[in-house]
Design a protein around this motif. Structure first.
Motif, PDB file in Angstrom:
ATOM      1  N   GLY A 236       0.840  -1.194   0.000  1.00  0.00           N
ATOM      2  CA  GLY A 236       0.000   0.000   0.000  1.00  0.00           C
ATOM      3  C   GLY A 236       0.869   1.236   0.000  1.00  0.00           C
ATOM      4  N   TYR A 237       0.419   2.299  -0.655  1.00  0.00           N
ATOM      5  CA  TYR A 237       1.190   3.543  -0.642  1.00  0.00           C
ATOM      6  C   TYR A 237       1.114   4.177   0.747  1.00  0.00           C
ATOM      7  N   GLU A 238      -0.067   3.986   1.383  1.00  0.00           N
ATOM      8  CA  GLU A 238      -0.223   4.496   2.741  1.00  0.00           C
ATOM      9  C   GLU A 238      -0.449   3.316   3.665  1.00  0.00           C
ATOM     10  N   LYS A 239      -0.058   3.492   4.894  1.00  0.00           N
ATOM     11  CA  LYS A 239      -0.255   2.423   5.870  1.00  0.00           C
ATOM     12  C   LYS A 239      -1.747   2.122   6.005  1.00  0.00           C
TER      13      LYS A 239
ATOM     14  N   PHE B 115       7.396   3.082 -18.911  1.00  0.00           N
ATOM     15  CA  PHE B 115       6.434   3.751 -18.037  1.00  0.00           C
ATOM     16  C   PHE B 115       5.120   4.016 -18.752  1.00  0.00           C
ATOM     17  N   GLN B 116       4.055   4.087 -17.963  1.00  0.00           N
ATOM     18  CA  GLN B 116       2.759   4.464 -18.510  1.00  0.00           C
ATOM     19  C   GLN B 116       2.836   5.884 -19.075  1.00  0.00           C
ATOM     20  N   ASP B 117       3.577   6.736 -18.379  1.00  0.00           N
ATOM     21  CA  ASP B 117       3.668   8.131 -18.767  1.00  0.00           C
ATOM     22  C   ASP B 117       5.046   8.362 -19.381  1.00  0.00           C
TER      23      ASP B 117
ATOM     24  N   ASP C 290      -4.058  -1.163   1.874  1.00  0.00           N
ATOM     25  CA  ASP C 290      -3.361  -1.953   0.867  1.00  0.00           C
ATOM     26  C   ASP C 290      -3.991  -1.789  -0.508  1.00  0.00           C
ATOM     27  N   ILE C 291      -3.136  -1.558  -1.484  1.00  0.00           N
ATOM     28  CA  ILE C 291      -3.583  -1.461  -2.868  1.00  0.00           C
ATOM     29  C   ILE C 291      -3.511  -2.854  -3.508  1.00  0.00           C
ATOM     30  N   LEU C 292      -2.445  -3.562  -3.221  1.00  0.00           N
ATOM     31  CA  LEU C 292      -2.319  -4.950  -3.686  1.00  0.00           C
ATOM     32  C   LEU C 292      -2.565  -5.856  -2.492  1.00  0.00           C
TER      33      LEU C 292
ATOM     34  N   ASP D 181       3.924  -0.765 -19.440  1.00  0.00           N
ATOM     35  CA  ASP D 181       2.716  -0.254 -18.819  1.00  0.00           C
ATOM     36  C   ASP D 181       1.966   0.563 -19.859  1.00  0.00           C
ATOM     37  N   GLU D 182       0.869   0.050 -20.312  1.00  0.00           N
ATOM     38  CA  GLU D 182       0.022   0.755 -21.280  1.00  0.00           C
ATOM     39  C   GLU D 182       0.812   1.239 -22.492  1.00  0.00           C
ATOM     40  N   PRO D 183       1.482   0.332 -23.193  1.00  0.00           N
ATOM     41  CA  PRO D 183       2.371   0.793 -24.261  1.00  0.00           C
ATOM     42  C   PRO D 183       1.644   1.362 -25.471  1.00  0.00           C
TER      43      PRO D 183
ATOM     44  N   GLY E 152      -7.202  -5.040 -16.386  1.00  0.00           N
ATOM     45  CA  GLY E 152      -8.000  -4.620 -15.230  1.00  0.00           C
ATOM     46  C   GLY E 152      -8.431  -3.187 -15.416  1.00  0.00           C
ATOM     47  N   GLU E 153      -9.498  -2.809 -14.731  1.00  0.00           N
ATOM     48  CA  GLU E 153     -10.033  -1.451 -14.892  1.00  0.00           C
ATOM     49  C   GLU E 153      -9.051  -0.415 -14.309  1.00  0.00           C
ATOM     50  N   ASN E 154      -9.354   0.847 -14.494  1.00  0.00           N
ATOM     51  CA  ASN E 154      -8.509   1.914 -13.945  1.00  0.00           C
ATOM     52  C   ASN E 154      -8.401   1.761 -12.435  1.00  0.00           C
ATOM     53  N   GLY E 155      -7.176   1.888 -11.948  1.00  0.00           N
ATOM     54  CA  GLY E 155      -6.989   1.812 -10.498  1.00  0.00           C
ATOM     55  C   GLY E 155      -6.959   0.397  -9.935  1.00  0.00           C
ATOM     56  N   ALA E 156      -6.917  -0.606 -10.804  1.00  0.00           N
ATOM     57  CA  ALA E 156      -6.918  -1.992 -10.320  1.00  0.00           C
ATOM     58  C   ALA E 156      -5.602  -2.348  -9.636  1.00  0.00           C
ATOM     59  N   GLY E 157      -4.537  -1.637  -9.981  1.00  0.00           N
ATOM     60  CA  GLY E 157      -3.247  -1.905  -9.358  1.00  0.00           C
ATOM     61  C   GLY E 157      -2.214  -2.463 -10.318  1.00  0.00           C
ATOM     62  N   LYS E 158      -2.459  -2.347 -11.608  1.00  0.00           N
ATOM     63  CA  LYS E 158      -1.540  -2.903 -12.607  1.00  0.00           C
ATOM     64  C   LYS E 158      -0.185  -2.202 -12.571  1.00  0.00           C
ATOM     65  N   SER E 159      -0.224  -0.869 -12.632  1.00  0.00           N
ATOM     66  CA  SER E 159       1.045  -0.124 -12.635  1.00  0.00           C
ATOM     67  C   SER E 159       1.802  -0.365 -11.339  1.00  0.00           C
ATOM     68  N   THR E 160       1.077  -0.398 -10.244  1.00  0.00           N
ATOM     69  CA  THR E 160       1.725  -0.616  -8.951  1.00  0.00           C
ATOM     70  C   THR E 160       2.458  -1.950  -8.947  1.00  0.00           C
ATOM     71  N   LEU E 161       1.814  -2.985  -9.472  1.00  0.00           N
ATOM     72  CA  LEU E 161       2.444  -4.303  -9.513  1.00  0.00           C
ATOM     73  C   LEU E 161       3.727  -4.264 -10.347  1.00  0.00           C
TER      74      LEU E 161
ATOM     75  N   SER F 217      -2.350  -3.418 -19.536  1.00  0.00           N
ATOM     76  CA  SER F 217      -3.082  -2.589 -20.487  1.00  0.00           C
ATOM     77  C   SER F 217      -4.583  -2.795 -20.373  1.00  0.00           C
ATOM     78  N   HIS F 218      -5.344  -1.753 -20.761  1.00  0.00           N
ATOM     79  CA  HIS F 218      -6.752  -2.065 -20.985  1.00  0.00           C
ATOM     80  C   HIS F 218      -7.081  -2.006 -22.459  1.00  0.00           C
ATOM     81  N   ASP F 219      -6.061  -1.976 -23.296  1.00  0.00           N
ATOM     82  CA  ASP F 219      -6.267  -2.165 -24.733  1.00  0.00           C
ATOM     83  C   ASP F 219      -6.325  -3.681 -24.955  1.00  0.00           C
TER      84      ASP F 219
HETATM   85  N1  LIG Z   1       1.721   7.524  -5.637  1.00  0.00           N
HETATM   86  C1  LIG Z   1       0.548   7.079  -5.154  1.00  0.00           C
HETATM   87  N2  LIG Z   1       0.156   7.418  -3.915  1.00  0.00           N
HETATM   88  C2  LIG Z   1      -1.017   6.975  -3.395  1.00  0.00           C
HETATM   89  N3  LIG Z   1      -1.870   6.193  -4.075  1.00  0.00           N
HETATM   90  C3  LIG Z   1      -1.542   5.815  -5.328  1.00  0.00           C
HETATM   91  C4  LIG Z   1      -0.313   6.239  -5.925  1.00  0.00           C
HETATM   92  N4  LIG Z   1      -0.254   5.715  -7.168  1.00  0.00           N
HETATM   93  C5  LIG Z   1      -1.384   5.006  -7.336  1.00  0.00           C
HETATM   94  N5  LIG Z   1      -2.158   5.062  -6.235  1.00  0.00           N
HETATM   95  C6  LIG Z   1      -3.455   4.379  -6.034  1.00  0.00           C
HETATM   96  O1  LIG Z   1      -3.247   2.996  -6.196  1.00  0.00           O
HETATM   97  C7  LIG Z   1      -4.321   2.400  -6.910  1.00  0.00           C
HETATM   98  C8  LIG Z   1      -3.777   1.564  -8.045  1.00  0.00           C
HETATM   99  O2  LIG Z   1      -3.117   2.419  -8.946  1.00  0.00           O
HETATM  100  P1  LIG Z   1      -2.400   1.898 -10.251  1.00  0.00           P
HETATM  101  O3  LIG Z   1      -1.699   3.047 -10.847  1.00  0.00           O
HETATM  102  O4  LIG Z   1      -1.601   0.708  -9.919  1.00  0.00           O
HETATM  103  O5  LIG Z   1      -3.661   1.472 -11.132  1.00  0.00           O
HETATM  104  P2  LIG Z   1      -3.701   0.935 -12.627  1.00  0.00           P
HETATM  105  O6  LIG Z   1      -4.319  -0.402 -12.605  1.00  0.00           O
HETATM  106  O7  LIG Z   1      -2.365   1.029 -13.260  1.00  0.00           O
HETATM  107  O8  LIG Z   1      -4.715   1.957 -13.283  1.00  0.00           O
HETATM  108  P3  LIG Z   1      -4.719   2.613 -14.761  1.00  0.00           P
HETATM  109  O9  LIG Z   1      -5.344   1.627 -15.666  1.00  0.00           O
HETATM  110  O10 LIG Z   1      -5.607   3.795 -14.599  1.00  0.00           O
HETATM  111  O11 LIG Z   1      -3.334   2.956 -15.114  1.00  0.00           O
HETATM  112  C9  LIG Z   1      -5.222   3.531  -7.350  1.00  0.00           C
HETATM  113  O12 LIG Z   1      -6.365   3.505  -6.552  1.00  0.00           O
HETATM  114  C10 LIG Z   1      -4.447   4.778  -7.100  1.00  0.00           C
HETATM  115  O13 LIG Z   1      -5.285   5.787  -6.621  1.00  0.00           O
END
Ligand SMILES: Nc1ncnc2c1ncn2[C@@H]1O[C@H](COP(=O)(O)OP(=O)(O)OP(=O)(O)O)[C@@H](O)[C@H]1O
Ligand SMILES: [Mg+2]
Lengths: 251, 270
Positions: free
Chosen positions: A14-17, A86-88, A20-22, A164-166, A39-48, A193-195
């Motif tokens: 989790g980014y914050e205590k 990177f996604q960005d 948990d995001i994953l 990530d989202e190439p 997975g949909e937006n915010g599913a946690g793909k980039s984080t993983l 990706s969601h493509d």
């Molecule tokens: N730097 C950060 N600090 C706090 N929360 C974050 C940070 N980055 C992402 N999050 C949160 O973590 C969750 C997962 O984000 P992540 O970027 O992994 O999603 P994603 O699956 O890649 O989404 P997308 O398809 O929109 O790229 C989201 O709810 C987001 O708000």
């Protein structure tokens, strides 16, 4: 080369205590597999993906790349074997010209200048971005930045490719070009990706994530054609299948 | 908006200059750094009234502009904020130093001389530094600093600050664009939103700087190879270049070359 593999066991992050995001991700991939993480937006793909290259340290569970645990002391070895797009892509490029940026990694790894040049040329050729070679980064269009970002990673000749989202920001022709590049990369690749069309074209296996968990892991053909499963988790069938399976859909 | 875009453009412009493939750009960065430092030292320690001697030292920046194929106009434009300042630093001397000296038989205030010398010193050092950064890329400069055993942390700081400034400016440009598009017909930015805009700018700037830093890490930055990036081998040419200029600077700052030259030419003419 039988050591190329990614092993993730029971991963929490989790980014914050206390948030948990994953939540308990387990995932294994090896050799020349191609895995699409959807997975949909915010599913946690980039984080993983970022955790796989050790960009965040404070996770719980186990991550091993090529049998090396991802820790502070092993990061430089691990990072030299993984290419991460990177996604960005804005953030990925920081040198003055495209050439300099693509040459950044090979130079950092101490290659002689001749070899660096060869690698840059090859990466540019693979991405079809030769004409961008001498351009200044800040003058590139969004899609051109994406191509350049992919080239910066290819010049590292990685064992493992994480993207990530190439396909974001690419026009149809460059998107097809990207699919060709991905398919010609022989080693292990993981694409978030969601493509879904692109995932269908490039990956044999798909991993469906939903709110920080893996809900389904299996052959891409199977998961990406399962409308109910996809719609229950915030996705839709790939466009190329929408017409075929449902004809004209009522809305 | 123009201002921000302009600033970004200018920073990239300097980087583009430094990245050109000119002869002087290829000279070893350590050689250029040492020469510049030595030159600045020589200029600064020059006698306060010896404006003629100082003119001789101008040969280094003049040669730099010529060898580097740099435009003097461009240089002045880029240094437009510093140049007036360094020219003005000597102004108080005009009033404080009231003694008189003889100059070619005419009585002149010593203050005028020291003011002109000080201004000259300022201009020369500014141009010498400009030539250094216009012909040496940041990576090479950092590499040279490392060779001089400047602490690694300091060099990294220097490098990241440079990148951060660009990122911050770009981000600011984008935010101002987004703002103006949604506030048509409004001149400037309303005072009320300044607070939230600057706060956001800082956060977004940090976010992007963090991303850029991550991207650098992922591509081998800070590994054992780290600062090898700007690495260039030292060639015979570099050493000759160094010796040549070190000699010239030493000669011009130690002996009154111009008066001697003047006497010589005068002697021949007579
Ligand atoms: N730097 C950060 N600090 C706090 N929360 C974050 C940070 N980055 C992402 N999050 C949160 O973590 C969750 C997962 O984000 P992540 O970027 O992994 O999603 P994603 O699956 O890649 O989404 P997308 O398809 O929109 O790229 C989201 O709810 C987001 O708000
Ligand atoms: Mg993402």
């Amino acid at each position: 080369m039988s050591h190329i593999r990614i092993d993730v066991d029971d991963l929490f992050f989790g980014y914050e205590k206390e948030n948990d995001i994953l939540k308990g991700i387990s995932f294994h991939a090896r050799e020349s597999e191609s895995v699409g993480i959807i997975g949909e937006n915010g599913a946690g793909k980039s984080t993983l993906l970022k955790l796989l290259v050790g960009l965040y340290g404070q996770y719980r569970g186990c991550i091993r790349i090529e049998d090396i645990p991802v820790e502070k002391s092993t990061l430089s070895v691990i990072r030299s074997r993984i290419g991460y797009v990177f996604q960005d892509s804005e953030s990925q490029l920081f040198m003055n010209t495209v050439y300099e940026d693509i040459a950044f990694a090979p130079r950092n790894y101490g290659l002689p200048e001749q070899e660096v040049e060869k690698r840059v040329e090859r990466a540019l050729k693979m991405t079809g971005a030769e004409r961008l070679k001498e351009k200044q980064i800040y003058k590139l269009s969004g899609g051109e930045k994406k191509l350049a970002a992919i080239a910066t990673v290819l010049s590292m000749t990685p064992d493992i490719l994480l993207m990530d989202e190439p396909s974001g920001a690419l026009d149809p022709q460059n998107r097809r070009n990207l699919i060709r590049i991905l398919n010609s990369f022989g080693h292990l690749k993981v694409i978030a990706s969601h493509d879904l069309d692109m995932v269908l074209d490039t990956c044999q296996r798909a991993v469906l994530m939903y709110r920080g968990r893996i809900v389904k892991d299996g052959p891409a053909e199977e998961i990406l054609t399962d409308r109910e499963l996809l719609e229950a988790h915030g996705l839709e069938l790939p466009l190329c299948l929408q017409g075929r399976s449902g004809g004209l859909r009522k809305t | 908006m123009k201002g921000i875009d302009g600033a970004v453009y200018e920073i990239h412009g300097m980087a583009a200059l430094a990245a050109r493939d000119k002869w002087i750009n290829r000279i070893h960065p350590l050689v250029k750094l040492l020469l510049t430092l030595g030159y600045i030292g020589a200029v600064v320690s020059f006698s306060r009234y010896d404006i003629i001697g100082l003119i001789g030292l101008a040969v280094y920046p003049v040669a730099g502009f010529l060898l580097g194929d740099l435009s003097l106009k461009e240089g002045c434009r880029r240094m437009r904020f510093v140049l007036p300042l360094v020219c003005l630093t000597g102004l108080p001397n005009l009033f404080l130093d009231r003694r008189q000296v003889l100059f070619w038989g005419v009585k002149v205030g010593a203050g005028l001389f020291s003011m002109l010398t000080l201004a000259g010193k300022g201009v020369l050092t500014v141009f010498a530094s400009y030539i250094l950064i216009a012909t040496t890329s940041l990576d090479k400069l950092c590499y040279a600093l490392r060779l001089l055993h400047v602490p690694r942390a300091l060099v990294t700081q220097f490098m990241l600050t440079y990148r951060y400034v660009t990122v911050l400016l770009e981000e600011a440009g984008r935010m101002v664009q987004a703002y103006t598009l949604r506030a048509p017909g409004q001149k400037g930015i309303r005072f009320k939103v300044w607070g939230s805009l600057t706060g956001l700018l800082l956060l977004r700037g940090m976010d992007r700087a963090e991303n850029v830093y991550q991207s650098m890490l992922l591509r081998g930055w800070g590994t054992d190879y780290g600062y090898q990036k700007g690495r260039v081998p030292l060639r015979v040419w570099d050493i000759l270049y160094f010796l040549f200029w070190a000699g010239i600077i030493a000669v011009f700052s130690l002996c009154p070359v111009l008066p001697i030259l003047g006497d010589l030419i005068g002697g021949i003419l007579i």
